[in-house]
Design a protein around this motif. Structure first.
Motif, mmCIF file in Angstrom:
data_model
loop_
_atom_site.group_PDB
_atom_site.id
_atom_site.type_symbol
_atom_site.label_atom_id
_atom_site.label_comp_id
_atom_site.label_asym_id
_atom_site.label_seq_id
_atom_site.Cartn_x
_atom_site.Cartn_y
_atom_site.Cartn_z
ATOM 1 N N LEU A 191 0.750 -1.162 0.126
ATOM 2 C CA LEU A 191 -0.013 -0.230 0.037
ATOM 3 C C LEU A 191 0.842 1.343 -0.060
ATOM 4 O O LEU A 191 0.452 2.139 -0.705
ATOM 5 N N ALA A 192 2.036 1.019 0.570
ATOM 6 C CA ALA A 192 2.786 2.398 0.597
ATOM 7 C C ALA A 192 3.732 2.578 -0.463
ATOM 8 O O ALA A 192 4.128 4.001 -0.842
ATOM 9 N N THR A 193 4.156 1.474 -1.134
ATOM 10 C CA THR A 193 5.104 1.710 -2.045
ATOM 11 C C THR A 193 4.871 1.231 -3.698
ATOM 12 O O THR A 193 5.335 1.428 -4.297
ATOM 13 N N ASP A 194 3.638 0.418 -3.768
ATOM 14 C CA ASP A 194 3.012 -0.099 -4.738
ATOM 15 C C ASP A 194 4.213 -1.124 -5.378
ATOM 16 O O ASP A 194 4.123 -1.329 -6.623
ATOM 17 N N ARG A 195 4.938 -1.827 -4.693
ATOM 18 C CA ARG A 195 5.906 -2.853 -4.989
ATOM 19 C C ARG A 195 5.106 -4.255 -5.314
ATOM 20 O O ARG A 195 3.990 -4.437 -4.646
ATOM 21 N N PRO A 196 5.390 -4.901 -6.221
ATOM 22 C CA PRO A 196 4.499 -6.238 -6.701
ATOM 23 C C PRO A 196 4.429 -7.279 -5.487
ATOM 24 O O PRO A 196 5.456 -7.113 -4.599
ATOM 25 N N ILE A 197 3.318 -7.512 -5.096
ATOM 26 C CA ILE A 197 3.057 -8.226 -3.768
ATOM 27 C C ILE A 197 3.858 -9.575 -3.814
ATOM 28 O O ILE A 197 4.482 -9.996 -2.839
ATOM 29 N N GLU A 198 4.242 -10.242 -4.904
ATOM 30 C CA GLU A 198 5.079 -11.600 -4.922
ATOM 31 C C GLU A 198 6.584 -11.222 -4.436
ATOM 32 O O GLU A 198 6.971 -12.094 -3.821
ATOM 33 N N ASP A 199 6.903 -10.041 -4.958
ATOM 34 C CA ASP A 199 8.303 -9.615 -4.497
ATOM 35 C C ASP A 199 8.305 -9.578 -2.950
ATOM 36 O O ASP A 199 9.219 -10.007 -2.256
ATOM 37 N N LEU A 200 7.436 -9.011 -2.328
ATOM 38 C CA LEU A 200 7.175 -8.365 -1.041
ATOM 39 C C LEU A 200 7.272 -10.059 -0.201
ATOM 40 O O LEU A 200 7.765 -10.035 0.939
#
Length: 308
Positions: free
Chosen positions: A289-298
């Motif tokens: 939510l804070a960074t828009d990074r891909p869920i799978e990477d996180l």
């Protein structure tokens, strides 16, 4: 005649009725849902579900049970009974490690076809004009309560809530969860109590949320579950013809972490997540939510830190 209570849902009382001639499912909505939180919903959602089933039966034949009868006073629906020997519950399959990415693709394809057909039927916008229903069953218990419980996510969640409240594009099921999908020769969608004219991206994100949570819950099957999510998303996107597919995909990507956070902080927590998994879900959702990074990477980053 015999009547056997069926389990699996929190929002309705459901029975399997058998006579000498027929077996059917009788479903009646509950005013107060069977969860710990105080979560109440209007009983007339039964009418919305019956109407969704009738429409989808004609738009995408075979993708939901046939309606055998409907009582306007009690909002009870009599439905075709589908034998579990030939129609397994997708949630049970996934939790048992029986993960079939091709079936997930079929779910995405058929959901996209339902959305596409309805988007070409603007008269449904009036028939399913139920923003209050969507608010009481989805927006408030999932997102509004989560925004109150997690102040650091409040701004992002309020933005998503605002978009959902004004986006009205197609007929939305509202509860596209594996527990509401039967796996046979093709997917069968159940429990459309939230059916509303709203944002189809919500349905896609709702299903992807469950596939994502199970990646964290079942790390030994994470690769197959990731493949399932990819197959679902690709097949769904291939059916999008009501607007630019990239616009829908962007909304799905934004709603997904909000719903993930809601499944650990909202009114309906995912019951199978242990405390460690809930911590990962919370951290991944907040980061997304804070960074828009891909869920799978996180997820890979968090699970690698846990197991490394």
């Amino acid at each position: 005649m015999s009547a056997e209570p069926l389990s699996g849902g929190v929002s309705s009382d459901i029975w399997l009725i058998r006579t000498d001639d027929i077996a059917l499912v009788l479903k009646r909505p509950r005013r107060k849902l069977k969860v710990e939180a105080d979560w109440q919903a209007p009983l007339d959602r039964g009418a919305s579900e019956a109407a969704w089933l009738e429409y989808v039966s004609s738009a995408v034949p075979g993708s939901c049970p046939r309606v055998l009868g409907y009582d306007e006073e009690s909002f009870a629906i009599a439905l075709e009974y589908l034998d579990p020997a030939r129609h397994s519950n997708w949630k049970s399959d996934l939790l048992a490690g029986r993960v079939d990415p091709a079936f997930a693709g079929a779910v995405g394809r058929d959901l996209g076809r339902i959305h596409s057909a309805s988007a070409r039927a603007p008269e449904l916008a009036f028939q399913f004009d139920h923003p209050d229903l969507f608010e009481s069953l989805r927006v408030e218990p999932y997102l509004v309560r989560t925004a109150a419980a997690v102040p650091e996510a409040r701004e992002a969640l309020e933005s998503i809530i605002g978009t959902l409240r004004v986006t009205r594009v197609a007929l939305v099921h509202g509860d596209v969860s594996p527990k509401n999908i039967l796996a046979g020769q093709h997917p069968v969608f159940l429990d459309a109590e939230c059916a509303t004219w709203s944002d189809p991206a919500f349905d896609a994100a709702f299903c992807l949320t469950h596939l994502t949570l199970k990646q964290i819950h079942l790390p030994q099957h994470a690769a197959a579950l990731r493949a399932s999510a990819q197959e679902f998303a690709g097949a769904y996107q291939a059916e999008i013809d009501w607007e630019e597919p990239a616009d829908v995909a962007a909304r799905v990507a934004r709603i997904l972490p909000a719903l993930m956070l809601a499944r650990v902080e909202g009114a309906s927590p995912a019951e199978y997540l242990n405390p460690a998994a809930r911590d990962i879900v919370r951290a991944v959702a907040l980061d997304a939510l804070a960074t828009d990074r891909p869920i799978e990477d996180l997820i890979n980053q968090r699970q690698g830190a846990v197991h490394g």
